[in-house]
Design a protein around this motif. Structure first.
Motif, PDB file in Angstrom:
ATOM      1  N   LEU A  50      -5.781  -1.796  -4.181  1.00  0.00           N
ATOM      2  CA  LEU A  50      -7.007  -1.486  -3.446  1.00  0.00           C
ATOM      3  C   LEU A  50      -6.751  -0.415  -2.401  1.00  0.00           C
ATOM      4  O   LEU A  50      -5.724  -0.426  -1.728  1.00  0.00           O
ATOM      5  N   ALA A  51      -7.728   0.499  -2.258  1.00  0.00           N
ATOM      6  CA  ALA A  51      -7.657   1.510  -1.198  1.00  0.00           C
ATOM      7  C   ALA A  51      -9.060   2.043  -0.915  1.00  0.00           C
ATOM      8  O   ALA A  51      -9.961   1.950  -1.748  1.00  0.00           O
ATOM      9  N   ASN A  52      -9.217   2.604   0.267  1.00  0.00           N
ATOM     10  CA  ASN A  52     -10.471   3.197   0.696  1.00  0.00           C
ATOM     11  C   ASN A  52     -10.585   4.598   0.095  1.00  0.00           C
ATOM     12  O   ASN A  52      -9.831   5.499   0.463  1.00  0.00           O
ATOM     13  N   PRO A  53     -11.545   4.833  -0.818  1.00  0.00           N
ATOM     14  CA  PRO A  53     -11.650   6.122  -1.492  1.00  0.00           C
ATOM     15  C   PRO A  53     -12.104   7.259  -0.576  1.00  0.00           C
ATOM     16  O   PRO A  53     -11.978   8.432  -0.939  1.00  0.00           O
ATOM     17  N   ILE A  55      -2.992   7.667  -0.701  1.00  0.00           N
ATOM     18  CA  ILE A  55      -1.729   7.375  -1.386  1.00  0.00           C
ATOM     19  C   ILE A  55      -0.896   6.400  -0.561  1.00  0.00           C
ATOM     20  O   ILE A  55      -0.332   5.432  -1.087  1.00  0.00           O
ATOM     21  N   HIS A  56      -0.821   6.625   0.745  1.00  0.00           N
ATOM     22  CA  HIS A  56      -0.065   5.739   1.631  1.00  0.00           C
ATOM     23  C   HIS A  56      -0.631   4.316   1.580  1.00  0.00           C
ATOM     24  O   HIS A  56       0.126   3.343   1.510  1.00  0.00           O
ATOM     25  N   GLU A  57      -1.955   4.188   1.578  1.00  0.00           N
ATOM     26  CA  GLU A  57      -2.587   2.864   1.511  1.00  0.00           C
ATOM     27  C   GLU A  57      -2.250   2.168   0.189  1.00  0.00           C
ATOM     28  O   GLU A  57      -1.963   0.969   0.169  1.00  0.00           O
ATOM     29  N   LEU A  58      -2.261   2.908  -0.907  1.00  0.00           N
ATOM     30  CA  LEU A  58      -1.898   2.340  -2.207  1.00  0.00           C
ATOM     31  C   LEU A  58      -0.442   1.876  -2.210  1.00  0.00           C
ATOM     32  O   LEU A  58      -0.128   0.786  -2.701  1.00  0.00           O
ATOM     33  N   ILE A 117       0.823  -2.069  -2.742  1.00  0.00           N
ATOM     34  CA  ILE A 117       1.761  -2.467  -3.793  1.00  0.00           C
ATOM     35  C   ILE A 117       2.977  -3.154  -3.184  1.00  0.00           C
ATOM     36  O   ILE A 117       3.428  -4.191  -3.683  1.00  0.00           O
ATOM     37  N   GLU A 118       3.503  -2.621  -2.092  1.00  0.00           N
ATOM     38  CA  GLU A 118       4.651  -3.251  -1.438  1.00  0.00           C
ATOM     39  C   GLU A 118       4.312  -4.668  -0.974  1.00  0.00           C
ATOM     40  O   GLU A 118       5.117  -5.579  -1.121  1.00  0.00           O
ATOM     41  N   ALA A 119       3.117  -4.848  -0.455  1.00  0.00           N
ATOM     42  CA  ALA A 119       2.715  -6.151   0.075  1.00  0.00           C
ATOM     43  C   ALA A 119       2.426  -7.173  -1.019  1.00  0.00           C
ATOM     44  O   ALA A 119       2.614  -8.371  -0.813  1.00  0.00           O
ATOM     45  N   HIS A 120       1.964  -6.730  -2.186  1.00  0.00           N
ATOM     46  CA  HIS A 120       1.515  -7.661  -3.217  1.00  0.00           C
ATOM     47  C   HIS A 120       2.417  -7.755  -4.447  1.00  0.00           C
ATOM     48  O   HIS A 120       2.167  -8.568  -5.327  1.00  0.00           O
ATOM     49  N   HIS A 121       3.447  -6.924  -4.522  1.00  0.00           N
ATOM     50  CA  HIS A 121       4.292  -6.921  -5.719  1.00  0.00           C
ATOM     51  C   HIS A 121       5.775  -7.054  -5.402  1.00  0.00           C
ATOM     52  O   HIS A 121       6.621  -6.781  -6.257  1.00  0.00           O
ATOM     53  N   ASP A 122       6.111  -7.448  -4.189  1.00  0.00           N
ATOM     54  CA  ASP A 122       7.492  -7.729  -3.800  1.00  0.00           C
ATOM     55  C   ASP A 122       8.446  -6.592  -4.149  1.00  0.00           C
ATOM     56  O   ASP A 122       9.491  -6.798  -4.758  1.00  0.00           O
ATOM     57  N   VAL A 123       8.058  -5.365  -3.802  1.00  0.00           N
ATOM     58  CA  VAL A 123       8.899  -4.189  -3.989  1.00  0.00           C
ATOM     59  C   VAL A 123       8.918  -3.392  -2.685  1.00  0.00           C
ATOM     60  O   VAL A 123       8.071  -3.591  -1.812  1.00  0.00           O
ATOM     61  N   THR A 124       9.887  -2.504  -2.573  1.00  0.00           N
ATOM     62  CA  THR A 124       9.977  -1.641  -1.397  1.00  0.00           C
ATOM     63  C   THR A 124      10.138  -0.192  -1.845  1.00  0.00           C
ATOM     64  O   THR A 124      10.419   0.078  -3.015  1.00  0.00           O
ATOM     65  N   ASP A 125       9.976   0.710  -0.918  1.00  0.00           N
ATOM     66  CA  ASP A 125      10.137   2.146  -1.176  1.00  0.00           C
ATOM     67  C   ASP A 125       9.299   2.609  -2.366  1.00  0.00           C
ATOM     68  O   ASP A 125       9.793   3.282  -3.277  1.00  0.00           O
ATOM     69  N   VAL A 126       8.023   2.261  -2.347  1.00  0.00           N
ATOM     70  CA  VAL A 126       7.108   2.633  -3.427  1.00  0.00           C
ATOM     71  C   VAL A 126       6.736   4.106  -3.308  1.00  0.00           C
ATOM     72  O   VAL A 126       6.457   4.612  -2.220  1.00  0.00           O
TER      73      VAL A 126
END
Length: 78
Positions: free
Chosen positions: A23-26, A34-37, A41-50
């Protein structure tokens, strides 16, 4: 003795492409979108440095957020 040309495997440290919805504000400027996306992803998919490679607006909106957020199909590396 193992010869390098015989070794097949994953190279450690090379980003791998993944896909996810985010989700992001269009209405945000491109860089902020891009930063919001990436943060979503980092917050909801348990990854870093996206690092977002591509993002496509799905046309679906989440009106529970203010301002309204759109769902994006995102290809990213992490």
């Amino acid at each position: 003795m193992l010869h390098i040309e015989e070794y097949v495997g994953i190279i450690v440290g090379v980003p791998q492409p993944h896909r996810a919805k985010a989700l992001a504000n269009p209405d945000r400027p491109h860089g902020a979108l891009i930063h919001e996306l990436e943060r979503y992803i980092e917050a909801h998919h348990d990854v870093t440095d996206v690092n977002v490679v591509s993002a496509t607006d799905t046309g679906q909106a989440d009106t529970t957020h203010k301002p309204v957020r759109h769902w994006y199909q995102v290809t990213y590396e992490a």
